[in-house]
Enzyme design. Sequence first.
Site, PDB file in Angstrom:
ATOM      1  N   ASP A  82      -7.812  -0.629   2.569  1.00  0.00           N
ATOM      2  CA  ASP A  82      -8.269   0.748   2.751  1.00  0.00           C
ATOM      3  C   ASP A  82      -8.712   1.408   1.446  1.00  0.00           C
ATOM      4  O   ASP A  82      -9.428   2.412   1.476  1.00  0.00           O
ATOM      5  CB  ASP A  82      -7.158   1.600   3.373  1.00  0.00           C
ATOM      6  CG  ASP A  82      -6.659   1.043   4.690  1.00  0.00           C
ATOM      7  OD1 ASP A  82      -7.424   0.321   5.352  1.00  0.00           O
ATOM      8  OD2 ASP A  82      -5.500   1.318   5.051  1.00  0.00           O
TER       9      ASP A  82
ATOM     10  N   GLY B  96       0.802  -1.208   0.000  1.00  0.00           N
ATOM     11  CA  GLY B  96       0.000   0.000   0.000  1.00  0.00           C
ATOM     12  C   GLY B  96       0.837   1.260   0.000  1.00  0.00           C
ATOM     13  O   GLY B  96       1.885   1.337  -0.647  1.00  0.00           O
ATOM     14  N   GLY B  97       0.389   2.261   0.796  1.00  0.00           N
ATOM     15  CA  GLY B  97       1.042   3.558   0.773  1.00  0.00           C
ATOM     16  C   GLY B  97       2.478   3.539   1.258  1.00  0.00           C
ATOM     17  O   GLY B  97       3.359   4.157   0.658  1.00  0.00           O
TER      18      GLY B  97
ATOM     19  N   HIS C  28      -7.854   3.288   7.965  1.00  0.00           N
ATOM     20  CA  HIS C  28      -6.809   4.274   8.257  1.00  0.00           C
ATOM     21  C   HIS C  28      -7.401   5.675   8.157  1.00  0.00           C
ATOM     22  O   HIS C  28      -8.372   5.973   8.842  1.00  0.00           O
ATOM     23  CB  HIS C  28      -5.614   4.073   7.330  1.00  0.00           C
ATOM     24  CG  HIS C  28      -4.372   4.783   7.774  1.00  0.00           C
ATOM     25  ND1 HIS C  28      -3.945   4.790   9.080  1.00  0.00           N
ATOM     26  CD2 HIS C  28      -3.457   5.523   7.087  1.00  0.00           C
ATOM     27  CE1 HIS C  28      -2.836   5.499   9.186  1.00  0.00           C
ATOM     28  NE2 HIS C  28      -2.519   5.959   7.998  1.00  0.00           N
TER      29      HIS C  28
ATOM     30  N   ARG D 186     -23.413   0.198  22.538  1.00  0.00           N
ATOM     31  CA  ARG D 186     -22.370  -0.813  22.575  1.00  0.00           C
ATOM     32  C   ARG D 186     -21.435  -0.613  21.385  1.00  0.00           C
ATOM     33  O   ARG D 186     -21.843  -0.102  20.337  1.00  0.00           O
ATOM     34  CB  ARG D 186     -22.962  -2.227  22.524  1.00  0.00           C
ATOM     35  CG  ARG D 186     -23.816  -2.583  23.732  1.00  0.00           C
ATOM     36  CD  ARG D 186     -22.945  -2.766  24.970  1.00  0.00           C
ATOM     37  NE  ARG D 186     -23.716  -3.218  26.119  1.00  0.00           N
ATOM     38  CZ  ARG D 186     -24.288  -2.414  27.003  1.00  0.00           C
ATOM     39  NH1 ARG D 186     -24.196  -1.095  26.846  1.00  0.00           N
ATOM     40  NH2 ARG D 186     -24.954  -2.907  28.033  1.00  0.00           N
TER      41      ARG D 186
END
Length: 373
Positions: free
Chosen positions: A135, A110-111, A179, A291
């Site tokens: 993400d 990913g990044g 994220h 909850r």
Amino acid sequence: MSMRVGILTSGGDSPGLNAAIRGFGKAAVSTYGMELIGFRDGMRGLAENRFMQLDSHALSGILTTGGTILGTSRDKVHKMLVDGKVQNMIPVIKKNYEKNKLDALVCLGGGGTAKNAKRLSDAGMNVITLPKTIDNDLVGTDQTFGFATALEIATDAVDRLHSTAHSHHRIILTEIMGHRAGWLALGAGIAGGADVILLPEVPYNVESIAAAISRRSAHGSNFSVVAVAEGARNERDAAELAAADALVREADSPVARDAAKTHRANVEASHRAHTFTLATELEKATGLESRVTILGYVQRGGTPCGRDRVLATVLGTAGADLVAKGVFGVMVAAKGDGAEPVPLEEVAGKIRRVPVDHPWIRAAKEVGTGFGD
């Protein structure tokens, strides 16, 4: 002479990694006659020169499996902890690249992986990346593999929480990964029929959420399901994070930048329990029990869905095509039904967030979903 290529997986695990290894590997070995080695445990294995041969036998039977046969890690190539010290391992990695007589290195991630790959490319290595992350937040690609599977998992969770929320007349908040981008929470919230969706891109107001839930109660719906992106923040906390981000951007030296990043990390850590805090606030404001369910790592595990298997295969084989053509310094981006190269400098260090006018947000609002704004 046939090409010799290394491949690794880096960053968090994700459904579809093995499918992508298989897609690249089978095309590289069978179509182009390349020799393929896989470095174990991401960039650390590359720095330590730990690898395995990836022949046709090793690549068989992994299409449907979760995780990664190579292992992974989150190490940064220029700041890797070795023997108790943080060291720049790029020179060591380049030596291993040359020692193994590699013609190319393929990094699935990913990044963070895009930034690591850019550093290795700048150091003179032939590198390409394949976009992996649940993400879905990489710039330059229509979608990342791993997202579709995680979306199915998160949607199923939201579905299931409706019945228990209804039975006990509760507010149930489910925290969903992503994220600093809200793609996963937004998609799961829409598909699962969440009553409220909270995103990093849309700072929320607790009073607005409470009012929306109270309106539902007034109409006989004494329960609500709230899909909360892990990066979602209320207006005050979002402003604090934005100020910390600005300090990072405006830092005028490496020392100042490191200090600003540390400050930002501390700010983010202070918000770590934000979903639980919100649950307490909503319970007080509405009188309904609240909850929290944290979906966590279940979203990253298990067998990839059909869509991710297809995408990983398309991107993997396209990556082999690019290596064979000598195209490097790029990410293999998903574009429509196919793939095309995007320069790493257009990807590294950037995040694809959800536009506030995105069709998914508009559609959700038109069916009555609240966003806390």
